[in-house]
Scaffold this active site. Sequence first.
Site, mmCIF file in Angstrom:
data_model
loop_
_atom_site.group_PDB
_atom_site.id
_atom_site.type_symbol
_atom_site.label_atom_id
_atom_site.label_comp_id
_atom_site.label_asym_id
_atom_site.label_seq_id
_atom_site.Cartn_x
_atom_site.Cartn_y
_atom_site.Cartn_z
ATOM 1 N N ARG A 57 41.651 20.025 -106.353
ATOM 2 C CA ARG A 57 42.501 18.591 -106.227
ATOM 3 C C ARG A 57 43.138 18.516 -107.574
ATOM 4 N NH1 ARG A 57 39.545 13.661 -103.872
ATOM 5 N NH2 ARG A 57 39.742 14.749 -101.897
ATOM 6 N N ARG A 115 38.773 8.325 -110.587
ATOM 7 C CA ARG A 115 39.942 9.280 -109.811
ATOM 8 C C ARG A 115 41.388 9.414 -110.352
ATOM 9 N NH1 ARG A 115 37.412 11.283 -104.842
ATOM 10 N NH2 ARG A 115 34.981 11.277 -105.216
ATOM 11 N N LYS A 146 32.329 7.255 -106.429
ATOM 12 C CA LYS A 146 33.609 7.394 -106.747
ATOM 13 C C LYS A 146 34.363 6.133 -107.032
ATOM 14 C CE LYS A 146 34.658 9.050 -102.662
ATOM 15 N NZ LYS A 146 35.489 9.704 -101.281
ATOM 16 N N LYS A 155 38.212 4.163 -107.792
ATOM 17 C CA LYS A 155 39.903 4.368 -107.559
ATOM 18 C C LYS A 155 40.377 3.367 -108.152
ATOM 19 C CE LYS A 155 38.853 7.315 -103.736
ATOM 20 N NZ LYS A 155 39.105 7.711 -102.158
ATOM 21 N N CYS A 165 44.724 12.333 -92.201
ATOM 22 C CA CYS A 165 43.762 13.302 -93.362
ATOM 23 C C CYS A 165 43.713 14.631 -92.909
ATOM 24 C CB CYS A 165 42.453 12.657 -93.429
ATOM 25 S SG CYS A 165 41.391 13.008 -91.875
ATOM 26 N N CYS A 186 37.681 20.237 -93.712
ATOM 27 C CA CYS A 186 36.840 18.923 -94.414
ATOM 28 C C CYS A 186 35.485 19.388 -93.617
ATOM 29 C CB CYS A 186 37.426 17.866 -93.806
ATOM 30 S SG CYS A 186 36.350 16.499 -94.376
ATOM 31 N N CYS A 208 37.291 11.197 -89.300
ATOM 32 C CA CYS A 208 35.968 10.680 -89.210
ATOM 33 C C CYS A 208 35.982 9.260 -89.877
ATOM 34 C CB CYS A 208 34.905 11.454 -90.111
ATOM 35 S SG CYS A 208 35.014 11.201 -91.726
ATOM 36 N N CYS A 250 39.806 8.428 -95.220
ATOM 37 C CA CYS A 250 40.824 8.844 -96.234
ATOM 38 C C CYS A 250 42.251 8.799 -96.098
ATOM 39 C CB CYS A 250 40.736 10.646 -96.216
ATOM 40 S SG CYS A 250 38.800 11.038 -96.619
#
Length: 573
Positions: A73, A142, A207, A209, A427, A433, A472, A476
Site C-alpha cells: 500500500r 496512516r 492504527k 487515521k 472493499c 483479504c 466483513c 473498509c
Amino acid sequence: MTDEVSRNERIKEASDYLRGTLAEGLREEITGAIVEDDQQLVKFHGMYLQDDRDLRSERSRKKMEKAFAFMIRVRIPGGVLSPAQWLALDQVARDYGNGGMRLTTRQTVQLHGIIKSNLKATLKRIDAALLNSIAACGDVNRNVMCGANPDQSQAYAAAIELARAVSDHLTPRTPAYREIWLDGERIAGGEDEVVEPIYGKTYLPRKFKIVVTVPPSNDVDVFAHDLGYIAILDDKGSVTGWNVTAGGGMGMTHGEPDTYPRTADVMGFCETKDAVAIAEAVVTVQRDWGNRLNRKHARLKYTIEDRGLDAFRAEVVRRAGVQLSPPQPFTFTSTGDRYGWSDGANGRSHLTLYVENGRLLDRAGAQQMSALRQIAQNHDGDFRITPNQNLIVANIPAERRTEIHWIAQEAGLLAPWSGLRRNSMACVALPTCGLALAESERYLPDLMTALDEKLAAHGLTAADIVIRMTGCPNGCARPYLAEIGLVGKGPGRYNLYLGAAYDGSRMNKLYAEDLEHGALVAALDPIFAAYAAERQKGERFGDFTIRAGFVAATGNGRDFHANVGNQTRRAAR
Ligand code: SRM
Ligand code: SF4
C-alpha cells in the site's frame, strides 16, 4: 481481558524500531512467507502477507504451501500523484504485481500479488518515483486524506498543504525502512526519543487515521476517522481555520456489542498555525491513554468513550499549548464525488472518472490501465485519487480535453447513469483479504445490476443512493455511513443496514440479517417502491427509511446497536 499487554505490543517493543527479523526473512528462500512476528511488523512498512484464497483448497489437496504474495500500500497524502509517479506505479504493477492497480477508500494505491523475492525491487522502483509505503499500515498514523473535490481550488490548496504537513510531521522516523528495503546503511541508534520522538518504541496502540476536508463536500467521510479537520471558509472562499473532529472509526465484530462503529465528535476550532500541534497532541494522548491490553478496544473512539470527550479535549489542549475555541458552523451536502468535467484555475479543467470499486485492470473491452497510461504519458497536470475509489485527471489544458474524454469513454471510465453505481463502493475482500467472510468487490456489481432493474421499475434509475459493501464487519468501505450498507456475514450472506445520512453525518442501523442475493433484492424492492411513492421533495433515501419507520435513527457510539428491530414498519421479506 487480562492485564498483559497484547501480543502485538511485545512484538513492537522487541522489534528494534520495526526491524524484527525482516532482513533475514527476505533472504529465506524455502518459503514465500515470513515468520509470524514479522508479519505484524511488515505492516508498518506498508505491506501485508496474503495468500490467494481461491487457490487454498487446491494447494492444500496437493500438499503445497499457500500461494503467498504481498500487498503493498503506497503512502500518497491527499491521493495526489504526478504523471511520472502514475507511470511508475503502472509499470511496477505490470512488472511485479498482478498487472492492475487498486485505488483504495483512503486515496492510495494497493499493488497485489508481489512475491517475496520481488519486494525489494518493487520498493526501490517506488522510491525512485519519490514515493514510499512507510506507515501505510500498522499502529501509526496512516495515509492522510484530503477532500478531492476539484471545485474550490483556493481552499483545496490550503487543505492539501495541511494534509501534507500533518503527514510529514507524523511519519515514523525509524531508518528501518531504508535499511531493509533500500539497502541503506544501518545508522547507529540514538536515544529512544531521538529515534521516534512522537511514537516511542511501541508506537500507537492501534492504527490511526487523519483526514482534511472542505465543505460542502464530505467526500473523505470526516466522521469515520480518528482525527479530522473541516475547513471553515470566509465569504471569499478563503480558509479561516479548522473545526477539529476526533473519535470516529468503523470497525466492529459481529456478535460483540462492545465493539461498534462510531462517528467522530467535533472538538472545537483551531487556526491553521496550530493544526499540526493539535495533531501531535491528539496522537500522543492516544499513545498514552489508548488501550494496549485489548486490540479490539484500542482505537481512539474507545479512549474517548471511556475517558469522556471533555477530559480528552482538556489533555489535548494542555499538551498542544494552544486553545480550541467553540466549533464554527459548516454544512456538508454529500460524501460522493463530482463526476465529469469541472473548471479549474488558469483555464485548465478537471475530469473525475468512475473506477468501479477502485479496481483498474486491462480487461477485454475495457483497457483501463492502458488508457490511463496513455493519458499520463502526455499529461502535465496531476492525478488525484478520490476517497470514493475514483480518479480525477486534474489540470487538463483545453487542447487535450477532447482526446482525454475520448480515451476515458473508450475504457469505460466515465460515470454511469445509475445513481446507485455512481454512489457505490466495495472493499477488496476475496480472494486476497485474509479477513473476508464474504465476497464484496467481485459481487457488488452483480447485485447492483439486479437492484438497478428494480429501481428502473420504480422510476428511480438516476436517484443518488449511497450503497457500500464490505466482506466483513471491519468497515473498509465505510458501510455504516451508507444509505444502504451491506456487510458480509458468511459466504454469500450479508447484513443489511439502512438509514445513514447522505452527507455522512449519521450512521445506519441493522435492518435485516443473513440475507442471500434473492432475499436482499426482495428486501430492498418494496422499500424502493415506498420511496418512489411517498418521498417528500428533496428527501434522501436514508432519511426516508427512518421517517417511514423501516429503521430507527442511529445517534453515536453504542447507540449503533440500540433500537434494532424497533421499527414501526417493516417491508415484506
Ligand atoms: Fe481496511 C484491515 C483493506 C480502508 C478498517 N483492510 C484491512 C486488511 C489489511 C485486512 C487485514 O488486516 O488482513 C484489508 C486488505 C485487503 C486486501 O486484500 O487488499 C483492508 N482497508 C482496506 C482497503 C484497501 C479497502 C478498499 O477496498 O479500498 C482500504 C485501504 C485504505 C488505505 O489505503 O489506507 C481500507 N479499513 C479501511 C477503512 C476506511 C477508512 O479508513 O476510511 C476502515 C474503516 C475505518 C476505520 O479504520 O475505523 C478500515 N481494515 C479496517 C479494519 C478494522 C479496524 C478496527 O478499528 O476495527 C481492519 C482489521 C484490523 O485492523 O484489525 C482492516
Ligand atoms: Fe477485508 Fe473486511 Fe476490510 Fe473487506 S472490510 S477488505 S473483507 S477486512
